[in-house]
Scaffold this motif. Sequence first.
Motif, PDB file in Angstrom:
ATOM      1  N   LEU A 135       0.821  -1.203   0.000  1.00 10.26           N
ATOM      2  CA  LEU A 135       0.000   0.000   0.000  1.00 10.26           C
ATOM      3  C   LEU A 135       0.858   1.258   0.000  1.00 10.26           C
ATOM      4  O   LEU A 135       1.929   1.296   0.603  1.00 10.26           O
ATOM      5  CB  LEU A 135      -0.926  -0.001   1.222  1.00 10.26           C
ATOM      6  N   GLY A 136       0.370   2.317  -0.654  1.00 13.23           N
ATOM      7  CA  GLY A 136       1.094   3.572  -0.804  1.00 13.23           C
ATOM      8  C   GLY A 136       1.203   4.370   0.468  1.00 13.23           C
ATOM      9  O   GLY A 136       0.643   3.999   1.486  1.00 13.23           O
ATOM     10  N   PRO A 137       1.945   5.449   0.418  1.00  8.54           N
ATOM     11  CA  PRO A 137       2.627   5.936  -0.771  1.00  8.54           C
ATOM     12  C   PRO A 137       3.814   5.040  -1.124  1.00  8.54           C
ATOM     13  O   PRO A 137       4.513   4.535  -0.253  1.00  8.54           O
ATOM     14  CB  PRO A 137       3.082   7.345  -0.392  1.00  8.54           C
ATOM     15  N   ILE A 138       4.026   4.860  -2.417  1.00  9.76           N
ATOM     16  CA  ILE A 138       5.068   3.973  -2.927  1.00  9.76           C
ATOM     17  C   ILE A 138       6.243   4.811  -3.417  1.00  9.76           C
ATOM     18  O   ILE A 138       6.057   5.811  -4.108  1.00  9.76           O
ATOM     19  CB  ILE A 138       4.523   3.106  -4.091  1.00  9.76           C
ATOM     20  N   THR A 139       7.445   4.385  -3.091  1.00 11.13           N
ATOM     21  CA  THR A 139       8.655   5.053  -3.565  1.00 11.13           C
ATOM     22  C   THR A 139       8.890   4.683  -5.024  1.00 11.13           C
ATOM     23  O   THR A 139       8.937   3.510  -5.375  1.00 11.13           O
ATOM     24  CB  THR A 139       9.871   4.650  -2.710  1.00 11.13           C
ATOM     25  N   LEU A 140       9.049   5.717  -5.881  1.00 10.92           N
ATOM     26  CA  LEU A 140       9.286   5.535  -7.314  1.00 10.92           C
ATOM     27  C   LEU A 140      10.731   5.850  -7.701  1.00 10.92           C
ATOM     28  O   LEU A 140      11.193   5.441  -8.767  1.00 10.92           O
ATOM     29  CB  LEU A 140       8.352   6.433  -8.128  1.00 10.92           C
ATOM     30  N   ALA A 141      11.421   6.597  -6.856  1.00  7.65           N
ATOM     31  CA  ALA A 141      12.829   6.938  -7.083  1.00  7.65           C
ATOM     32  C   ALA A 141      13.489   7.097  -5.719  1.00  7.65           C
ATOM     33  O   ALA A 141      12.840   7.523  -4.753  1.00  7.65           O
ATOM     34  CB  ALA A 141      12.966   8.214  -7.896  1.00  7.65           C
ATOM     35  N   ALA A 142      14.772   6.748  -5.638  1.00 11.95           N
ATOM     36  CA  ALA A 142      15.491   6.821  -4.371  1.00 11.95           C
ATOM     37  C   ALA A 142      16.930   7.280  -4.595  1.00 11.95           C
ATOM     38  O   ALA A 142      17.492   7.098  -5.676  1.00 11.95           O
ATOM     39  CB  ALA A 142      15.478   5.461  -3.673  1.00 11.95           C
ATOM     40  N   VAL A 143      17.498   7.854  -3.537  1.00 12.52           N
ATOM     41  CA  VAL A 143      18.867   8.349  -3.533  1.00 12.52           C
ATOM     42  C   VAL A 143      19.691   7.468  -2.593  1.00 12.52           C
ATOM     43  O   VAL A 143      19.220   7.115  -1.505  1.00 12.52           O
ATOM     44  CB  VAL A 143      18.904   9.807  -3.010  1.00 12.52           C
ATOM     45  N   VAL A 144      20.917   7.153  -3.009  1.00 12.84           N
ATOM     46  CA  VAL A 144      21.849   6.394  -2.166  1.00 12.84           C
ATOM     47  C   VAL A 144      23.135   7.208  -2.052  1.00 12.84           C
ATOM     48  O   VAL A 144      23.624   7.755  -3.044  1.00 12.84           O
ATOM     49  CB  VAL A 144      22.157   5.010  -2.773  1.00 12.84           C
ATOM     50  N   TRP A 145      23.667   7.292  -0.835  1.00 17.65           N
ATOM     51  CA  TRP A 145      24.900   8.037  -0.595  1.00 17.65           C
ATOM     52  C   TRP A 145      25.750   7.285   0.418  1.00 17.65           C
ATOM     53  O   TRP A 145      25.264   6.843   1.447  1.00 17.65           O
ATOM     54  CB  TRP A 145      24.567   9.428  -0.069  1.00 17.65           C
ATOM     55  N   GLU A 146      27.015   7.131   0.086  1.00 11.99           N
ATOM     56  CA  GLU A 146      27.993   6.572   1.022  1.00 11.99           C
ATOM     57  C   GLU A 146      29.186   7.524   1.030  1.00 11.99           C
ATOM     58  O   GLU A 146      29.817   7.750  -0.006  1.00 11.99           O
ATOM     59  CB  GLU A 146      28.450   5.178   0.596  1.00 11.99           C
ATOM     60  N   PRO A 147      29.488   8.112   2.196  1.00 12.14           N
ATOM     61  CA  PRO A 147      30.594   9.078   2.232  1.00 12.14           C
ATOM     62  C   PRO A 147      31.946   8.423   1.975  1.00 12.14           C
ATOM     63  O   PRO A 147      32.112   7.217   2.165  1.00 12.14           O
ATOM     64  CB  PRO A 147      30.517   9.650   3.649  1.00 12.14           C
ATOM     65  N   LYS A 148      32.888   9.253   1.535  1.00 12.37           N
ATOM     66  CA  LYS A 148      34.251   8.748   1.324  1.00 12.37           C
ATOM     67  C   LYS A 148      34.781   8.215   2.644  1.00 12.37           C
ATOM     68  O   LYS A 148      34.308   8.573   3.721  1.00 12.37           O
ATOM     69  CB  LYS A 148      35.147   9.836   0.758  1.00 12.37           C
ATOM     70  N   ASN A 149      35.761   7.333   2.551  1.00  8.19           N
ATOM     71  CA  ASN A 149      36.345   6.718   3.745  1.00  8.19           C
ATOM     72  C   ASN A 149      37.798   6.355   3.455  1.00  8.19           C
ATOM     73  O   ASN A 149      38.355   6.798   2.454  1.00  8.19           O
ATOM     74  CB  ASN A 149      35.511   5.505   4.183  1.00  8.19           C
ATOM     75  N   THR A 150      38.389   5.552   4.302  1.00  7.57           N
ATOM     76  CA  THR A 150      39.803   5.211   4.122  1.00  7.57           C
ATOM     77  C   THR A 150      40.051   4.357   2.877  1.00  7.57           C
ATOM     78  O   THR A 150      41.160   4.339   2.358  1.00  7.57           O
ATOM     79  CB  THR A 150      40.348   4.452   5.358  1.00  7.57           C
TER      80      THR A 150
END
Length: 184
Positions: A135-150
């Motif tokens: 059941l909605g609201p349904i996600t149609l687009a998403a953002v992914v972020w992983e910060p820089k690391n060692t």
Amino acid sequence: DYLERGGEALIFIETAPVGTEENPLSEEEKKKNPALNELLNPWGLKIGDDVVVDIENHIGQDVGIPATRNYPPHREIVGGLDSTFYVRPRSIQLLDERPENIKVAPLVFTASLEKSWAETDKTLQVKFDKGVDLLGPITLAAVVWEPKNTQKSTDTKFIVFTDADFISDSFINQYSNAALAVNA
């Protein structure tokens, strides 16, 4: 490997194939337009094997073309946008099972709460089935972020849309579709 080293990407996943009661999908047809879950699950996203419908907010007579202005606050991408619409999009679920340093967030939701859902019936008999459909609201687009690391010197950033037709020649200049694509 590219994403793990700090790459950036814009990923478009097309709709899952559909059949009819008279002509159900063959196993070979079901493999067309893969969801890319093998790639996306470790990053905290799961693409549904479904078609998102919105009974109240859609283009023309087709409930499988949801229209929305339901954007979480990602100013750089969706700030100032009017409605956008998507042709037979799939659902995106944000997974809790992911590394702590990976951040995921919805970018676009369906407009309706109780009148939109992820339809799992591949014959498109559009009827919400509790316990089967999401059941909605349904996600149609998403953002992914992983910060820089060692291990990597730059952030990993990517956006996933579960439709590519919204920016095709036929639809790019309608509503805010072009602006969303450029901003992404």
